[in-house]
Design a protein around this motif. Structure first.
Motif, short mmCIF file in Angstrom:
data_model
loop_
_atom_site.label_atom_id
_atom_site.label_comp_id
_atom_site.label_asym_id
_atom_site.label_seq_id
_atom_site.Cartn_x
_atom_site.Cartn_y
_atom_site.Cartn_z
N SER A 72 0.79 -1.41 0.37
CA SER A 72 0.32 0.20 -0.02
C SER A 72 0.89 0.97 -0.02
CB SER A 72 -0.93 0.20 1.33
OG SER A 72 -0.30 0.10 2.45
N TYR A 73 2.35 1.38 -0.14
CA TYR A 73 3.16 2.28 0.38
C TYR A 73 3.52 2.83 -0.88
CZ TYR A 73 2.39 3.30 5.11
OH TYR A 73 1.65 3.70 6.36
N GLY A 74 4.32 1.47 -1.00
CA GLY A 74 5.64 2.18 -2.58
C GLY A 74 6.47 2.84 -1.34
N ASP A 102 0.68 -8.54 11.39
CA ASP A 102 2.24 -7.94 10.56
C ASP A 102 2.33 -6.62 11.65
OD1 ASP A 102 1.95 -5.48 8.92
OD2 ASP A 102 0.04 -5.26 8.40
N ASP A 103 3.40 -5.44 11.04
CA ASP A 103 3.84 -5.02 11.35
C ASP A 103 3.41 -4.66 12.83
OD1 ASP A 103 3.64 -4.00 8.99
OD2 ASP A 103 5.77 -3.72 8.56
N ILE A 104 2.69 -3.31 11.91
CA ILE A 104 2.20 -2.24 12.67
C ILE A 104 0.69 -1.85 11.66
CG2 ILE A 104 3.66 -0.82 10.37
CD1 ILE A 104 3.68 1.21 12.80
N LEU A 105 0.04 -1.33 12.54
CA LEU A 105 -1.35 -0.97 12.50
C LEU A 105 -1.37 0.54 12.29
CD1 LEU A 105 -4.80 -0.97 12.41
CD2 LEU A 105 -4.28 -2.05 14.39
N ASP A 106 -1.56 1.21 11.06
CA ASP A 106 -1.61 2.68 10.54
C ASP A 106 -1.88 2.86 10.81
OD1 ASP A 106 -0.10 5.21 10.69
OD2 ASP A 106 1.06 3.90 8.90
N SER A 107 -3.43 3.13 8.78
CA SER A 107 -4.31 4.36 8.62
C SER A 107 -5.90 2.70 9.47
CB SER A 107 -4.53 3.86 7.12
OG SER A 107 -4.02 3.18 6.52
N GLY A 108 -4.81 1.20 8.72
CA GLY A 108 -5.89 0.44 9.57
C GLY A 108 -6.75 0.01 8.43
N ARG A 109 -6.10 0.99 7.12
CA ARG A 109 -6.29 -0.19 5.44
C ARG A 109 -6.32 -2.04 5.18
NH1 ARG A 109 -4.81 5.44 4.11
NH2 ARG A 109 -7.56 6.73 3.59
N THR A 110 -5.39 -1.96 5.79
CA THR A 110 -4.17 -2.89 5.19
C THR A 110 -4.79 -4.67 6.45
OG1 THR A 110 -2.08 -2.34 4.98
CG2 THR A 110 -2.37 -4.56 5.22
N LEU A 111 -4.99 -4.39 7.40
CA LEU A 111 -6.04 -5.14 8.28
C LEU A 111 -7.47 -5.12 8.15
CD1 LEU A 111 -4.14 -5.47 11.70
CD2 LEU A 111 -3.31 -7.39 9.33
N ASP A 133 0.91 -0.21 16.52
CA ASP A 133 -0.02 0.59 17.15
C ASP A 133 -0.16 1.66 16.56
OD1 ASP A 133 -2.24 1.16 16.55
OD2 ASP A 133 -3.04 0.63 18.65
N LYS A 134 0.20 2.57 15.54
CA LYS A 134 -0.40 3.51 15.68
C LYS A 134 -1.54 4.48 15.51
CE LYS A 134 3.22 5.22 12.61
NZ LYS A 134 3.67 5.79 10.63
N LYS A 135 -2.18 4.99 17.16
CA LYS A 135 -3.02 4.80 17.43
C LYS A 135 -3.35 5.98 16.63
CE LYS A 135 -6.15 2.41 20.48
NZ LYS A 135 -5.31 1.89 21.42
N PHE A 155 7.14 7.57 11.79
CA PHE A 155 7.92 6.59 10.47
C PHE A 155 8.96 6.04 11.57
CE2 PHE A 155 8.74 4.84 7.22
CZ PHE A 155 7.61 4.29 6.82
N VAL A 156 8.48 4.95 11.85
CA VAL A 156 10.27 3.74 12.40
C VAL A 156 10.32 2.74 11.39
CG1 VAL A 156 9.29 4.64 14.81
CG2 VAL A 156 8.34 2.41 13.34
N VAL A 157 11.61 2.59 11.39
CA VAL A 157 11.98 1.48 11.12
C VAL A 157 12.49 0.23 12.18
CG1 VAL A 157 12.55 2.09 9.06
CG2 VAL A 157 14.33 2.51 10.30
P1 IMP Z 1 -2.54 0.41 7.43
O1 IMP Z 1 -2.72 0.51 6.22
O2 IMP Z 1 -1.93 2.27 6.84
O3 IMP Z 1 -2.40 0.22 8.72
O4 IMP Z 1 -0.31 0.58 7.05
C1 IMP Z 1 -0.06 -0.99 7.70
C2 IMP Z 1 0.91 -0.57 6.84
O5 IMP Z 1 1.85 0.13 6.26
C3 IMP Z 1 2.18 -1.52 7.32
O6 IMP Z 1 2.44 -3.09 7.23
C4 IMP Z 1 3.44 -1.26 7.01
O7 IMP Z 1 4.15 -1.68 5.77
C5 IMP Z 1 3.32 0.20 6.94
N1 IMP Z 1 4.07 0.98 7.77
C6 IMP Z 1 3.02 2.01 8.69
N2 IMP Z 1 3.33 2.36 9.28
C7 IMP Z 1 4.59 2.18 8.71
C8 IMP Z 1 6.05 3.29 9.78
O8 IMP Z 1 5.74 3.69 10.37
N3 IMP Z 1 7.25 2.31 9.47
C9 IMP Z 1 7.30 1.47 8.15
N4 IMP Z 1 6.19 1.11 7.62
C10 IMP Z 1 5.04 1.49 8.28
#
Ligand code: IMP
Ligand code: MG
Length: 179
Positions: A72-74, A102-111, A133-135, A155-157
């Motif tokens: 989802s990121y590119g 999954d590694d991280i929950l950000d926008s929530g779209r992926t999960l 979890d990036k709440k 943003f983390v790695v």
């Molecule tokens: P979502 O669909 O926006 O919840 O994003 C989930 C995906 O975005 C994760 O599986 C990551 O690959 C990527 N992502 C979101 N935040 C970060 C970050 O801080 N560092 C690296 N990847 C991230």
């Protein structure tokens, strides 16, 4: 790629290891691991999933494992908003109890996308486990069943997470500082 460094450690490897063990205990308590199909979302989950699996071994649990590559990121740090299946699961999902990792929950779209898809394909239950979890950054409402750490909107790695497919090898979570 913007000028940046990854020198600032946010979560060290001992802290991660301790929390992963606790998550394994939680999962073992709540799920029936012999019946569980663990699905790792690639690429970001590979290190976390490997450590969870070693944890299951300590409990003599034998879950099935499969992977799904989603994108989802590119090459950006902001989600494009569109989830794409790059590589699909191969295990039979009908009546399966699934734990998506999954590694991280950000926008929530992926999960949100993944859970809906797996349920539509016949899974009996779909639970989710994320390391981070990036709440503050949700675009769609989503709560993970198991989560390692809540972090601020940064943003983390490391530990599987990338910036433009770099830094996945770090054994800790580092903050990306842009200059
Ligand atoms: P979502 O669909 O926006 O919840 O994003 C989930 C995906 O975005 C994760 O599986 C990551 O690959 C990527 N992502 C979101 N935040 C970060 C970050 O801080 N560092 C690296 N990847 C991230
Ligand atoms: Mg990524």
């Amino acid at each position: 790629m913007r000028a940046h460094d990854v020198k600032e450690i946010l979560i060290d490897k001992q802290t991660i290891a301790k929390r992963v063990d606790e998550l394994v205990d939680e999962i073992i308590e709540n799920e029936r691991p012999q019946q569980l199909l663990v699905i790792g979302i690639l690429k970001g989950s590979f290190m976390f999933l490997a450590d969870l699996m070693r944890g299951f071994h300590r409990h003599d649990a034998h879950p099935r494992v499969d992977f799904m590559t989603l994108s989802s990121y590119g090459a950006d740090t902001v989600s494009s908003g569109v989830v794409r299946i790059v590589h699909d699961v191969r295990e039979n999902l009908v009546d399966a109890t699934v734990l998506v990792v999954d590694d991280i929950l950000d926008s929530g779209r992926t999960l949100a996308f993944t859970r809906k898809l797996l349920l539509e394909r016949g899974a009996k239950a779909v639970h989710t486990c994320v390391l981070l979890d990036k709440k503050a950054h949700r675009a769609v409402e989503f709560e993970a069943d198991y989560k390692g750490f809540e972090i601020d909107d940064q943003f983390v790695v490391g530990y599987g997470l990338d910036y433009d497919n770099l830094y996945r090898e770090l054994p800790h979570i580092a903050k990306v500082n842009f200059h």
